[in-house]
Motif scaffolding. Structure first.
Motif, PDB file in Angstrom:
ATOM      1  N   ARG A 185      29.072  42.931  67.050  1.00 24.16           N
ATOM      2  CA  ARG A 185      29.997  43.617  66.377  1.00 24.16           C
ATOM      3  C   ARG A 185      29.456  44.658  65.110  1.00 24.16           C
ATOM      4  O   ARG A 185      29.791  45.558  65.037  1.00 24.16           O
ATOM      5  CB  ARG A 185      31.217  42.943  65.599  1.00 24.16           C
ATOM      6  N   THR A 186      28.597  43.818  64.449  1.00 20.96           N
ATOM      7  CA  THR A 186      28.095  44.733  63.250  1.00 20.96           C
ATOM      8  C   THR A 186      27.166  45.769  64.041  1.00 20.96           C
ATOM      9  O   THR A 186      27.212  46.941  63.409  1.00 20.96           O
ATOM     10  CB  THR A 186      27.082  43.649  62.770  1.00 20.96           C
ATOM     11  N   PHE A 208      22.906  39.194  58.910  1.00 21.76           N
ATOM     12  CA  PHE A 208      24.114  38.831  59.269  1.00 21.76           C
ATOM     13  C   PHE A 208      24.128  37.412  58.885  1.00 21.76           C
ATOM     14  O   PHE A 208      23.201  36.608  59.586  1.00 21.76           O
ATOM     15  CB  PHE A 208      24.421  39.185  60.814  1.00 21.76           C
ATOM     16  N   VAL A 221      29.045  32.390  68.309  1.00 21.78           N
ATOM     17  CA  VAL A 221      29.997  33.215  67.432  1.00 21.78           C
ATOM     18  C   VAL A 221      29.181  34.050  66.407  1.00 21.78           C
ATOM     19  O   VAL A 221      29.382  35.411  66.179  1.00 21.78           O
ATOM     20  CB  VAL A 221      30.899  32.372  66.514  1.00 21.78           C
ATOM     21  N   ASP A 222      28.036  33.585  66.087  1.00 25.31           N
ATOM     22  CA  ASP A 222      27.075  34.484  65.345  1.00 25.31           C
ATOM     23  C   ASP A 222      26.410  35.546  65.920  1.00 25.31           C
ATOM     24  O   ASP A 222      26.546  36.744  65.456  1.00 25.31           O
ATOM     25  CB  ASP A 222      25.709  33.473  64.820  1.00 25.31           C
ATOM     26  N   GLY A 273      29.379  37.941  66.325  1.00 22.36           N
ATOM     27  CA  GLY A 273      29.382  38.798  65.037  1.00 22.36           C
ATOM     28  C   GLY A 273      28.450  40.182  64.729  1.00 22.36           C
ATOM     29  O   GLY A 273      28.691  40.779  64.526  1.00 22.36           O
TER      30      GLY A 273
END
Lengths: 251, 116
Positions: free
Chosen positions: A123-124, A212, A116-117, A120
């Motif tokens: 997406r960033t 992040f 999940v990291d 993320g």
């Protein structure tokens, strides 16, 4: 053996609860050194999410190579052990040579990084960054001993001296960069001190970089396999030596 | 003490030269010259034992043996330093070689998988 998933970024991604936007433009480098018990599961999870994987087998002596091949990921095997930095450089070159992925990431084989990291971070980076670095210190999610925290903080301080960008976590293995940044990366340090060298290259002034928050799982397996805390001393010493040896340009 | 003025710069030069040695022809030639000079100086010191003492007296060292030790220390320092630089260069060469082998092997495997 289905290695074609790696070289065909246009292939439809596997349906996954987290991959509604698809990750055909991402390839992740997984460095493997004697991780046979866990590496298959880690790579399979990434590939199930539709993320291509280049696994660099750093001359493992256990069944790691077979475990990688079972997942269908592209395996690049060193004939001799080169160390973490050497394996990452091989992974970058393999990712550039064998895939046309837009984004190239690094993910640990021992299961301490979370999918999940990574998602993320993908997406960033799509918002227009060149480099997204994982950091354990942006929030309090990662549990670690106060001593480990102190040593990592110190390493980060030493590293930050001279570099343009301030990072909160210098030695986080979860990183994501664009193809262009990967192509410009040249790691000469083959051991763990590569981290300082890599960070210096990733934080070049022209790069749009962000951090992040990531959550590292210090499982029993990763604790027994991964970096013993004492190794931080080695890394610190190598980093300082490298800084003194070749850091003139940045001073 | 002339010896201090000689030894300290020599020490620094040994370190600087050895770390800049590289695998260049100049570095290799320098190492050979130093090896020959060491042998010649050793032979001379054996053939004319008083000579060493005379030189020692001239530069302000008590005994000729001490002068010999200083000289040997400098030579060892240079050789160890330049050897370690060479080792590092060799290492970076075989890292590149190993990487090329790994990439070529993966490429061949990928090609045969595509044919199958």
């Amino acid at each position: 053996m289905n290695t074609l998933t790696v070289v065909e970024p246009t292939a439809p991604s596997t349906v996954s609860p987290v991959a509604e936007d698809g990750f055909a433009d991402v390839v992740v480098i997984v460095r493997v050194y004697n991780e046979a018990p866990v590496v298959g599961g880690v790579i399979a999870e990434l590939m199930a999410a539709g993320i291509s994987v280049v696994a660099v087998d750093d001359a493992s002596t256990d069944g790691s190579a077979g475990e990688i091949d079972r997942t269908g990921a592209l395996r690049v095997s060193h004939p001799i052990n080169l160390g973490a930095g050497g394996a990452l450089q091989t992974g970058l070159e393999a990712a550039l040579k064998f895939t046309d992925a837009r984004y190239i990431g690094c993910f640990d084989a021992d299961g301490q990084h979370q999918l999940v990291d990574l998602i993320g971070m993908i997406r960033t980076i799509r918002q227009g960054y060149d480099v997204v670095m994982g950091s354990r210190f942006l929030d309090g999610k990662t549990e670690m001993s106060p001593l480990r925290r102190l040593i990592l903080r110190t390493a980060t301080k030493v590293f930050n001296r001279g570099a343009g960008t301030r990072l909160t976590d210098a030695h986080n293995g979860l990183r994501l960069m664009t193809r262009e940044v990967a192509a410009a990366t040249r790691l000469t340090q083959t051991g763990m001190a590569y981290a300082s060298e890599l960070e210096r290259q990733l934080t070049r002034p022209g790069h749009r970089l962000t951090e992040f928050p990531v959550h590292i799982l210090y499982t029993e397996y990763s604790k027994s396999k991964g970096q013993p805390l004492l190794n931080s001393v080695n890394i610190l010493a190598d980093t300082i030596a490298h800084r003194l040896g070749s850091g003139r340009a940045a001073l | 003490m002339i010896i201090k003025a000689l030894l300290i710069p020599a020490l620094l030069m040994a370190v600087v030269f050895s770390l800049r040695a590289r695998a260049s022809l100049r570095g290799q030639a320098r190492r050979k010259v130093i090896a020959v000079l060491t042998v010649l100086a050793g032979a001379t010191a054996v053939a004319f034992p008083t000579l060493l003492q005379d030189v020692a007296d001239a530069v302000g060292v008590t005994r000729g043996t001490d002068l010999l030790t200083y000289g040997l220390a400098l030579v060892i320092l240079y050789l160890v330093g330049s050897t370690s630089v060479r080792f590092r260069e060799q290492e970076s060469r075989f890292v590149r070689l190993a990487r090329q082998v790994a990439l070529a092997e993966a490429e061949a495997r990928l090609a045969s998988a595509r044919q199958a």
